[in-house]
Design an enzyme around this catalytic site. Sequence first.
Site, PDB file in Angstrom:
ATOM      1  N   LYS A  22      51.486  53.725  35.536  1.00 37.12           N
ATOM      2  CA  LYS A  22      50.376  54.272  34.751  1.00 37.12           C
ATOM      3  C   LYS A  22      49.044  53.983  35.448  1.00 37.12           C
ATOM      4  CE  LYS A  22      48.432  51.830  31.299  1.00 37.12           C
ATOM      5  NZ  LYS A  22      46.974  51.735  31.215  1.00 37.12           N
ATOM      6  N   ASN A  23      48.837  52.726  35.815  1.00 32.85           N
ATOM      7  CA  ASN A  23      47.523  52.336  36.328  1.00 32.85           C
ATOM      8  C   ASN A  23      47.191  53.027  37.646  1.00 32.85           C
ATOM      9  OD1 ASN A  23      47.145  50.779  34.116  1.00 32.85           O
ATOM     10  ND2 ASN A  23      47.398  48.804  35.142  1.00 32.85           N
ATOM     11  N   ARG A  93      39.753  53.495  29.129  1.00 32.49           N
ATOM     12  CA  ARG A  93      38.764  53.025  30.077  1.00 32.49           C
ATOM     13  C   ARG A  93      38.853  53.698  31.448  1.00 32.49           C
ATOM     14  NH1 ARG A  93      35.724  48.389  31.122  1.00 32.49           N
ATOM     15  NH2 ARG A  93      35.908  47.681  33.257  1.00 32.49           N
ATOM     16  N   CYS A 117      41.308  48.986  25.664  1.00 33.53           N
ATOM     17  CA  CYS A 117      41.970  47.942  24.868  1.00 33.53           C
ATOM     18  C   CYS A 117      40.956  46.933  24.353  1.00 33.53           C
ATOM     19  CB  CYS A 117      42.954  47.186  25.753  1.00 33.53           C
ATOM     20  SG  CYS A 117      44.564  47.945  25.839  1.00 33.53           S
ATOM     21  N   ARG A 122      34.957  43.727  29.108  1.00 33.62           N
ATOM     22  CA  ARG A 122      35.229  44.715  30.152  1.00 33.62           C
ATOM     23  C   ARG A 122      34.033  45.596  30.512  1.00 33.62           C
ATOM     24  NH1 ARG A 122      41.204  47.078  29.312  1.00 33.62           N
ATOM     25  NH2 ARG A 122      41.280  46.956  31.558  1.00 33.62           N
ATOM     26  N   PRO A 123      32.997  44.990  31.065  1.00 31.34           N
ATOM     27  CA  PRO A 123      31.851  45.795  31.483  1.00 31.34           C
ATOM     28  C   PRO A 123      32.176  46.646  32.712  1.00 31.34           C
ATOM     29  CG  PRO A 123      31.544  43.500  32.099  1.00 31.34           C
ATOM     30  CD  PRO A 123      32.843  43.574  31.359  1.00 31.34           C
ATOM     31  N   VAL A 124      31.219  47.504  33.100  1.00 26.53           N
ATOM     32  CA  VAL A 124      31.438  48.345  34.294  1.00 26.53           C
ATOM     33  C   VAL A 124      30.366  48.075  35.353  1.00 26.53           C
ATOM     34  CG1 VAL A 124      32.748  50.221  33.219  1.00 26.53           C
ATOM     35  CG2 VAL A 124      30.241  50.266  33.135  1.00 26.53           C
ATOM     36  N   ASP A 125      29.731  46.899  35.259  1.00 30.67           N
ATOM     37  CA  ASP A 125      28.643  46.592  36.185  1.00 30.67           C
ATOM     38  C   ASP A 125      29.083  46.676  37.651  1.00 30.67           C
ATOM     39  OD1 ASP A 125      30.211  44.395  35.315  1.00 30.67           O
ATOM     40  OD2 ASP A 125      28.831  42.987  36.261  1.00 30.67           O
ATOM     41  N   LEU A 126      30.322  46.263  37.946  1.00 29.72           N
ATOM     42  CA  LEU A 126      30.773  46.272  39.341  1.00 29.72           C
ATOM     43  C   LEU A 126      31.014  47.704  39.838  1.00 29.72           C
ATOM     44  CD1 LEU A 126      33.222  43.223  39.179  1.00 29.72           C
ATOM     45  CD2 LEU A 126      30.800  43.262  39.811  1.00 29.72           C
ATOM     46  N   ASP A 308      48.835  41.628  32.980  1.00 29.01           N
ATOM     47  CA  ASP A 308      49.525  42.638  32.180  1.00 29.01           C
ATOM     48  C   ASP A 308      50.967  42.249  31.843  1.00 29.01           C
ATOM     49  OD1 ASP A 308      47.278  44.170  32.130  1.00 29.01           O
ATOM     50  OD2 ASP A 308      47.962  45.677  33.557  1.00 29.01           O
ATOM     51  N   ILE A 330      41.934  36.328  33.431  1.00 30.25           N
ATOM     52  CA  ILE A 330      41.332  37.633  33.755  1.00 30.25           C
ATOM     53  C   ILE A 330      40.560  38.210  32.565  1.00 30.25           C
ATOM     54  CG2 ILE A 330      41.780  39.971  34.642  1.00 30.25           C
ATOM     55  CD1 ILE A 330      42.607  37.831  36.646  1.00 30.25           C
ATOM     56  N   ARG A 400      50.744  54.460  24.832  1.00 29.32           N
ATOM     57  CA  ARG A 400      49.733  54.605  25.872  1.00 29.32           C
ATOM     58  C   ARG A 400      50.318  54.296  27.251  1.00 29.32           C
ATOM     59  NH1 ARG A 400      44.806  51.134  25.498  1.00 29.32           N
ATOM     60  NH2 ARG A 400      44.674  52.161  27.498  1.00 29.32           N
TER      61      ARG A 400
HETATM   62  C1  UD1 Z   1      43.050  47.181  35.608  1.00 27.60           C
HETATM   63  C2  UD1 Z   1      44.266  47.652  34.862  1.00 27.60           C
HETATM   64  C3  UD1 Z   1      44.641  46.671  33.759  1.00 27.60           C
HETATM   65  C4  UD1 Z   1      44.789  45.276  34.334  1.00 27.60           C
HETATM   66  C5  UD1 Z   1      43.574  44.895  35.153  1.00 27.60           C
HETATM   67  C6  UD1 Z   1      43.733  43.550  35.869  1.00 27.60           C
HETATM   68  C7  UD1 Z   1      44.036  50.066  34.968  1.00 27.60           C
HETATM   69  C8  UD1 Z   1      43.877  51.335  34.239  1.00 27.60           C
HETATM   70  N1  UD1 Z   1      43.995  48.955  34.245  1.00 27.60           N
HETATM   71  O1  UD1 Z   1      41.983  47.138  34.669  1.00 27.60           O
HETATM   72  O2  UD1 Z   1      45.860  47.108  33.172  1.00 27.60           O
HETATM   73  O3  UD1 Z   1      44.931  44.364  33.264  1.00 27.60           O
HETATM   74  O4  UD1 Z   1      43.315  45.891  36.158  1.00 27.60           O
HETATM   75  O5  UD1 Z   1      44.857  43.567  36.676  1.00 27.60           O
HETATM   76  O6  UD1 Z   1      44.253  50.058  36.170  1.00 27.60           O
HETATM   77  N2  UD1 Z   1      34.920  43.261  35.177  1.00 27.60           N
HETATM   78  C9  UD1 Z   1      33.558  43.107  35.120  1.00 27.60           C
HETATM   79  N3  UD1 Z   1      32.770  44.144  35.553  1.00 27.60           N
HETATM   80  C10 UD1 Z   1      33.296  45.309  36.038  1.00 27.60           C
HETATM   81  C11 UD1 Z   1      34.697  45.450  36.096  1.00 27.60           C
HETATM   82  C12 UD1 Z   1      35.485  44.402  35.662  1.00 27.60           C
HETATM   83  O7  UD1 Z   1      33.047  42.067  34.703  1.00 27.60           O
HETATM   84  O8  UD1 Z   1      32.533  46.213  36.403  1.00 27.60           O
HETATM   85  C13 UD1 Z   1      35.787  42.158  34.699  1.00 27.60           C
HETATM   86  C14 UD1 Z   1      36.609  42.584  33.492  1.00 27.60           C
HETATM   87  O9  UD1 Z   1      35.875  42.449  32.292  1.00 27.60           O
HETATM   88  C15 UD1 Z   1      37.785  41.643  33.554  1.00 27.60           C
HETATM   89  C16 UD1 Z   1      37.980  41.458  35.044  1.00 27.60           C
HETATM   90  O10 UD1 Z   1      36.771  41.857  35.664  1.00 27.60           O
HETATM   91  O11 UD1 Z   1      37.484  40.414  32.963  1.00 27.60           O
HETATM   92  C17 UD1 Z   1      39.150  42.255  35.606  1.00 27.60           C
HETATM   93  O12 UD1 Z   1      38.916  43.602  35.453  1.00 27.60           O
HETATM   94  P1  UD1 Z   1      39.432  44.712  36.471  1.00 27.60           P
HETATM   95  O13 UD1 Z   1      40.182  44.084  37.592  1.00 27.60           O
HETATM   96  O14 UD1 Z   1      38.302  45.602  36.778  1.00 27.60           O
HETATM   97  O15 UD1 Z   1      40.467  45.462  35.546  1.00 27.60           O
HETATM   98  P2  UD1 Z   1      40.496  46.992  35.177  1.00 27.60           P
HETATM   99  O16 UD1 Z   1      40.323  47.802  36.410  1.00 27.60           O
HETATM  100  O17 UD1 Z   1      39.628  47.256  34.020  1.00 27.60           O
END
Ligand code: UD1
Length: 423
Positions: A22-23, A93, A117, A122-126, A308, A330, A400
């Site tokens: 899925k991911n 997301r 979820c 789970r911000p998107v700053d990065l 996961d 995480i 999902r």
């Molecule tokens: C992806 C997977 C999810 C998995 C996760 C970690 C998908 C669709 N989902 O989620 O199933 O649990 O990897 O293996 O592929 N973070 C920030 N800022 C950002 C992005 C992330 O602070 O801009 C933080 C998140 O809040 C979290 C951590 O980084 O605490 C890990 O997130 P990330 O590795 O980005 O996971 P996802 O890509 O959201």
Amino acid sequence: MDRIVIQGGARLEGRIDISGAKNSALKLMAAALLTDEPVILTRMPRLADSRFLGHLLAKLGVEVSERDDAQLSLHAATITDTFAPYDLVRKMRASFNVLGPLLAREGHARVSLPGGCAIGARPVDLHLKALKALGAEIEIAEGYVSAKAPKGGLVGAEIDLPFASVGATEHAMLAAALARGETVIENAAREPEIGDLADCLTAMGATIEGAGSSTIRIQGQPRLTGVTHKVVADRIETATYALAVAAAGGDAVLDGAVLAHNKALWSSMHEAGVTVEAVEGGVRIARNGSRLNSVDIETQPFPGFPTDAQAQFMALMSMATGSSVIRETIFENRFMHAPELARLGADITVHGNEAVVRGVERLRGAPVMATDLRASVSLVIAGLAAEGETVVNRVYHLDRGFERLEAKLSGCGAKIERLPGSA
Ligand code: UD1
């Protein structure tokens, strides 16, 4: 709302076919926006999440057609819209990943901030940091991100991620594939899904080196071509069925599973007393009779123990001898399954990001509530091993991310069925 009803206690014997991840599939779907030629994905999992993203892509002008044999064709001959509304992004997301490709191809986009979820902020700053490094101008207002590329398009750059975020790494790769010149992503995520995306983008004409390591180099191209790409096997689905066999007892082969994608899990399962071995075409999992040993785990980015699979592992540990400590590093709110497992008799204490699981001799079936995608499947695993009947409510969370879950498990002897209606 549908429910899943399980009569626990049946051993799992046979073969389970592992679907495409899925991911990975969700990011590969977003890659279709990068080319005006068709992108065909095979071993495509049929899931609520991929359907949501299909609806969003269709709204943006992509011709989406699904075939019965797990093949999805996406053709973005022209992009007719660069606006991704809240309605279509909030449910999932990963939809946010359309921002980079739209920006790279069309020069501008407006995309809602994501939902997803309930497992943390789970911000998107990065993600935004990466796009800004490539030259995007970004504004956030009223829950939307508006982004604009410089006149000549995005420009390759060095992107140094403070945390190896999977989503941000993939987003950067997608955008960089159509940027001018070289992009270097430092502290990149190393998950197998990154390698899968790199393979697909490479087949589309980008030059990518280092996927699977912490430094990824991408030579962007002015134009990418279509591709036919087979989605990598789902390592989380693999982990889930492996833990189901371990919990219920039995001997099963996970067809299509890749041993190398779950090394941390295998070593914890081995320590617990489960047999894991590579066999032709997949991975064999076996557990006979005796109670398992308790094992401590800490979730980590790949190649560490996957977050996961944490909930599913907790279900297994709830029946082991002794105590196991499970640390989640995480996501900050990822123990919602613990009180639900307790309804089945599990003895779990949560303090912050640490759960202490004291194994009990047996779990007993009970009605439980799914709270998020992976949590819900941990309840199914516990229900398979418990005595008596377990009813899992709110299974839309399961839909999902797990394709034909009841069919796959009942094919191996589990007594599990879906009942329509609410509870
Ligand atoms: C992806 C997977 C999810 C998995 C996760 C970690 C998908 C669709 N989902 O989620 O199933 O649990 O990897 O293996 O592929 N973070 C920030 N800022 C950002 C992005 C992330 O602070 O801009 C933080 C998140 O809040 C979290 C951590 O980084 O605490 C890990 O997130 P990330 O590795 O980005 O996971 P996802 O890509 O959201």
